[in-house]
Enzyme design. Structure first.
Site, PDB file in Angstrom:
ATOM      1  N   ASP A 195       0.881  -1.167   0.104  1.00 38.33           N
ATOM      2  CA  ASP A 195       0.039   0.105   0.241  1.00 38.33           C
ATOM      3  C   ASP A 195       0.714   1.289  -0.080  1.00 38.33           C
ATOM      4  O   ASP A 195       0.584   2.245  -0.772  1.00 38.33           O
ATOM      5  CB  ASP A 195      -0.790   0.024   1.257  1.00 38.33           C
ATOM      6  N   GLU A 253      -5.225   7.791   0.100  1.00 43.15           N
ATOM      7  CA  GLU A 253      -5.749   7.109   1.228  1.00 43.15           C
ATOM      8  C   GLU A 253      -4.738   7.150   2.342  1.00 43.15           C
ATOM      9  O   GLU A 253      -4.979   7.110   3.726  1.00 43.15           O
ATOM     10  CB  GLU A 253      -6.180   5.481   1.034  1.00 43.15           C
ATOM     11  N   ASP A 255      -6.572   5.449  -4.370  1.00 37.15           N
ATOM     12  CA  ASP A 255      -6.585   4.210  -3.519  1.00 37.15           C
ATOM     13  C   ASP A 255      -5.252   3.470  -3.902  1.00 37.15           C
ATOM     14  O   ASP A 255      -5.442   2.666  -5.069  1.00 37.15           O
ATOM     15  CB  ASP A 255      -7.798   3.618  -3.462  1.00 37.15           C
ATOM     16  N   ILE A 307      -4.153   0.647  -2.764  1.00 38.22           N
ATOM     17  CA  ILE A 307      -4.417  -0.634  -3.085  1.00 38.22           C
ATOM     18  C   ILE A 307      -6.001  -0.674  -2.517  1.00 38.22           C
ATOM     19  O   ILE A 307      -6.092  -0.497  -1.258  1.00 38.22           O
ATOM     20  CB  ILE A 307      -3.655  -1.708  -2.252  1.00 38.22           C
ATOM     21  N   ASP A 308      -6.875  -0.590  -3.663  1.00 41.80           N
ATOM     22  CA  ASP A 308      -8.426  -0.702  -3.156  1.00 41.80           C
ATOM     23  C   ASP A 308      -8.726  -2.242  -2.957  1.00 41.80           C
ATOM     24  O   ASP A 308      -8.235  -3.159  -4.002  1.00 41.80           O
ATOM     25  CB  ASP A 308      -9.108  -0.144  -4.080  1.00 41.80           C
ATOM     26  N   THR A 323      -8.109  -4.235   0.014  1.00 40.20           N
ATOM     27  CA  THR A 323      -6.995  -4.929   0.714  1.00 40.20           C
ATOM     28  C   THR A 323      -7.201  -6.436   1.301  1.00 40.20           C
ATOM     29  O   THR A 323      -6.432  -7.330   0.903  1.00 40.20           O
ATOM     30  CB  THR A 323      -6.317  -4.016   1.804  1.00 40.20           C
ATOM     31  N   ASP A 360     -12.537   5.437  -3.173  1.00 41.54           N
ATOM     32  CA  ASP A 360     -13.127   4.194  -3.492  1.00 41.54           C
ATOM     33  C   ASP A 360     -13.976   4.348  -4.543  1.00 41.54           C
ATOM     34  O   ASP A 360     -14.567   3.016  -5.006  1.00 41.54           O
ATOM     35  CB  ASP A 360     -13.957   3.589  -2.199  1.00 41.54           C
TER      36      ASP A 360
HETATM   37  P1  AMP Z   1     -14.977  -3.594  -1.360  1.00 41.53           P
HETATM   38  O1  AMP Z   1     -13.575  -4.132  -2.008  1.00 41.53           O
HETATM   39  O2  AMP Z   1     -15.731  -3.398  -2.505  1.00 41.53           O
HETATM   40  O3  AMP Z   1     -15.522  -4.531  -0.382  1.00 41.53           O
HETATM   41  O4  AMP Z   1     -14.638  -2.290  -0.701  1.00 41.53           O
HETATM   42  C1  AMP Z   1     -13.370  -1.880  -0.127  1.00 41.53           C
HETATM   43  C2  AMP Z   1     -13.406  -0.403   0.687  1.00 41.53           C
HETATM   44  O5  AMP Z   1     -14.344  -0.482   1.363  1.00 41.53           O
HETATM   45  C3  AMP Z   1     -12.301  -0.177   1.340  1.00 41.53           C
HETATM   46  O6  AMP Z   1     -11.575   0.653   0.495  1.00 41.53           O
HETATM   47  C4  AMP Z   1     -12.846   0.775   2.445  1.00 41.53           C
HETATM   48  O7  AMP Z   1     -12.575   2.094   2.402  1.00 41.53           O
HETATM   49  C5  AMP Z   1     -14.399   0.615   2.292  1.00 41.53           C
HETATM   50  N1  AMP Z   1     -15.207   0.328   3.367  1.00 41.53           N
HETATM   51  C6  AMP Z   1     -14.573   0.199   4.807  1.00 41.53           C
HETATM   52  N2  AMP Z   1     -15.799  -0.103   5.768  1.00 41.53           N
HETATM   53  C7  AMP Z   1     -16.835   0.127   4.991  1.00 41.53           C
HETATM   54  C8  AMP Z   1     -18.216  -0.076   5.216  1.00 41.53           C
HETATM   55  N3  AMP Z   1     -18.628  -0.072   6.371  1.00 41.53           N
HETATM   56  N4  AMP Z   1     -19.161   0.343   4.494  1.00 41.53           N
HETATM   57  C9  AMP Z   1     -18.681   0.681   2.821  1.00 41.53           C
HETATM   58  N5  AMP Z   1     -17.385   0.540   2.420  1.00 41.53           N
HETATM   59  C10 AMP Z   1     -16.514   0.339   3.618  1.00 41.53           C
HETATM   60 MG    MG Z   2     -10.446   1.372  -0.942  1.00 36.97          MG
END
Ligand code: AMP
Ligand code: MG
Length: 334
Positions: free
Chosen positions: A49, A72, A129, A131-132, A134, A275
């Site tokens: 990251d 981020e 981001d 690494i989106d 993680t 994100d």
């Molecule tokens: P995903 O891979 O689509 O599940 O999304 C990953 C992203 O979800 C991360 O980069 C976080 O910034 C974000 N994230 C963290 N907590 C939450 C939450 N409670 N609701 C929605 N997104 C979140």
């Molecule tokens: Mg992310």
């Protein structure tokens, strides 16, 4: 407002994301073979990251005319006592990528280039981001490097690197790009320049019953119980495609699914701009639509978070209203 050359900013962003993706891929490959998964050790993703953010920021500092990056991460944690081991690993990756002369201070300064706080005085900034997804990265699955350009509260350009999604050449890894008003393209993640770039467009189905939807793997990030109820209202029969990261936007933009549902799991959570910025513009420029769960436009004019929005719905467009109606039937927004 000063003019910028979108074509050259796009290529700067592509170079930056490709650089970062290279390091991320090598860390992920190692991690899968090193049985980190069993140890539930998060440190490899932390290293990747920071290295990813440093590479994107240093690359943009060299090739982009836009200096501000809202990332981020920042290097505060890495500068603390106790973080020496992580810091050294980050620096080693950066020396591999950029040469032996990279100092620790240089590495930390690159990361901190991404520490800009957006406010109204900055008309244009990148949001990153590094690494989106993680969790997907740690599972050896999907993740993305996401870089968007925001101008006066609107996303105007996006580059989304998806190292584990197949590219247009059939090989693993694709890079999606979009410039506002100019359409969206996919090219191989690791090619050169625009080699192999092809235009992408969303699916043209008009019946929700024929649709496939994607959502997070993580039930804490999107309400999977509600999405199942929404799918039932829409008469969708296929199982959801569960994928980490903005790879979901890439899948919708290329027509491999028609819906991305991100349903709030709490009233308080606010989505982060990094994100969604890159993924959103890729879907929109591929012909699709993106709103929040109530149908409002995503509003990038309020700093690091989408303060005025809740959840995200992306579709191919023709079915958007039907999906929003089903969401309103199922989700209680009070
Ligand atoms: P995903 O891979 O689509 O599940 O999304 C990953 C992203 O979800 C991360 O980069 C976080 O910034 C974000 N994230 C963290 N907590 C939450 C939450 N409670 N609701 C929605 N997104 C979140
Ligand atoms: Mg992310």
């Amino acid at each position: 407002m000063s003019k910028i050359d979108f074509a050259s900013e796009l290529e700067a962003a592509v170079v930056a994301v490709r650089d970062a993706a290279d390091v991320c891929q090598s860390v992920q490959k190692n991690l899968v073979s090193a049985a980190t998964l069993e140890k539930k050790d998060r440190s490899p993703v932390t290293v990747a990251d920071f290295a990813s953010q440093a590479l994107v920021c240093s690359s943009l500092a060299e090739y982009s005319k836009i200096a501000e990056v809202v990332g981020e991460e920042n290097a505060a944690e890495l500068r603390e006592a106790g973080a020496e081991a992580t810091r050294e690993k980050v620096v080693l990756h950066l020396r591999n990528a950029r040469g032996a002369e990279v100092s620790t201070d240089q590495a930390l300064d690159w990361i901190d280039l991404g520490g800009v706080d957006p406010d109204d005085s900055i008309e244009r900034y990148w949001t990153l981001d590094p690494i989106d997804g993680t969790k997907g990265f740690l599972r050896g699955e999907q993740y993305a490097i996401a870089l968007g350009l925001i101008e006066n509260g609107r996303v105007v350009l996006g580059v989304l690197g998806c190292p584990n999604l197949p590219g247009p050449d059939g090989k693993q890894g694709c890079l999606l790009t979009a410039v506002r008003g100019q359409g969206a393209e996919v090219r191989p993640l690791m090619g050169s320049g625009r080699d192999g770039a092809t235009r992408i467009s969303v699916s043209d189905i008009t019946s929700t019953a024929a649709a496939r939807f994607c959502e997070s793997v993580e039930s804490g990030h999107s309400d999977q119980g509600q999405s199942a109820d929404i799918a039932a209202v829409l008469e969708i029969t296929e199982d959801p495609v569960r994928v980490d990261s903005q790879a979901k936007y890439a899948i919708v933009a290329q027509g491999d699914a028609q819906i991305y549902l991100r349903l709030p799991t709490s009233k308080e959570y606010r989505e982060k701009i990094w994100d969604h910025a890159a993924g959103m513009i890729v879907v929109e420029e591929a012909g699709g639509r993106v709103t929040d769960a109530r149908g409002f436009s995503l509003d990038y004019g309020h700093g690091r978070m989408l303060e005025n929005n809740s959840g995200v719905i992306a579709t191919n467009g023709p079915i958007h209203e039907a999906v929003l109606k089903a969401v309103a039937d199922v989700v209680n927004f009070d």
